[in-house]
Motif scaffolding. Sequence first.
Motif, PDB file in Angstrom:
ATOM      1  N   VAL A 178      -6.716  -1.499  -3.723  1.00 52.90           N
ATOM      2  CA  VAL A 178      -6.923  -0.990  -2.407  1.00 52.90           C
ATOM      3  C   VAL A 178      -7.572   0.372  -2.464  1.00 52.90           C
ATOM      4  O   VAL A 178      -6.936   1.311  -3.067  1.00 52.90           O
ATOM      5  CB  VAL A 178      -5.559  -0.955  -1.457  1.00 52.90           C
ATOM      6  N   ASP A 179      -8.557   0.430  -1.519  1.00 48.05           N
ATOM      7  CA  ASP A 179      -9.155   1.867  -1.748  1.00 48.05           C
ATOM      8  C   ASP A 179      -8.283   2.985  -1.009  1.00 48.05           C
ATOM      9  O   ASP A 179      -7.611   3.051   0.057  1.00 48.05           O
ATOM     10  CB  ASP A 179     -10.625   1.856  -0.683  1.00 48.05           C
ATOM     11  N   LEU A 182      -8.923   4.307   2.352  1.00 50.11           N
ATOM     12  CA  LEU A 182      -8.262   3.743   3.365  1.00 50.11           C
ATOM     13  C   LEU A 182      -6.842   4.275   3.782  1.00 50.11           C
ATOM     14  O   LEU A 182      -6.401   4.488   4.814  1.00 50.11           O
ATOM     15  CB  LEU A 182      -8.362   2.180   3.265  1.00 50.11           C
ATOM     16  N   ALA A 204      -6.537  -5.489   3.670  1.00 52.77           N
ATOM     17  CA  ALA A 204      -7.272  -5.206   2.433  1.00 52.77           C
ATOM     18  C   ALA A 204      -6.996  -6.343   1.569  1.00 52.77           C
ATOM     19  O   ALA A 204      -7.811  -6.727   0.551  1.00 52.77           O
ATOM     20  CB  ALA A 204      -7.201  -3.616   1.958  1.00 52.77           C
TER      21      ALA A 204
END
Length: 288
Positions: A178-179, A182, A204
Amino acid sequence: MTESRESAVTGQAWSSHEGAAALAAPTSTEKRRAFDGRILLGFFLPVAIALLWEGAVTFGLAEGRLVPPPSRIIATLSALAQTGELWTHAWMTLWRVLVGFVIGAVSGIVLGALSGSSQTLRQLLDPTLQALRAIPSIAWVPLFILWLGIFEASKVALIAVGVFFPVYLGIAGAILSVDRKLVEVGQVFRLSRVQLARRILLPAVLPEAVIALRSGLGLGFMFVVAAEFMGASEGLGYLLVDGQQMGKPDQILAAIIAFAILGKLADSLLVAATRPLVRWQDIVRERL
């Protein structure tokens, strides 16, 4: 006066943009035709191969003893369907895969989520699970028979093992990928851990989770063959063994085709069931 003129120009530009978007967006009829075309295209390769092999056997270019022509395989499938054997074996295989898939998928989601969200738990769980993942599936057979007997419990346990590992890896990997930005945005808005998981992490992770579930389901159908080699008297795997022992290649290929059809139908149902969860994605595939 100037403001009203700017509003009119802006409204005309927006209307033009909406009109261009409406013209560019495919209609429901066009989408249906494209979908039907993709289905027909998907049948092209297997039908072409079947027709070529049927023609080769018919005109004497091939013997067709070890690899029977499609007409003989279809006749075998029809005979098994008329006697009810095909439906009995297919249902038993599907039931085993379904139960094993539920057990393996739930376990994989839970442990994958724990491993992906906590570094301490990942260091505790992941090395052991990665070592167990390297064990060949057939190596579990004698142990499960010893622990659970030769009946359904050992077969379902073997299928669950096959489903567990791709789901575990997919869920843990999706959470870890997951980024970071974010998550930082969620922290800026002071979201709680539950809100962060529900509003950022879960959306996500879902696309990769669906892929992991599909991979697990595919391995479930692979492992059910090994499971049904363990003294089963029903199931498509039993048809394979019976065809090999009785020297019936047409029955073996009929069972393989039944496996392919059943697996494809199960995968399509899983995709249809999970599509609402990822409907928010704006991906290229939906626009082609």
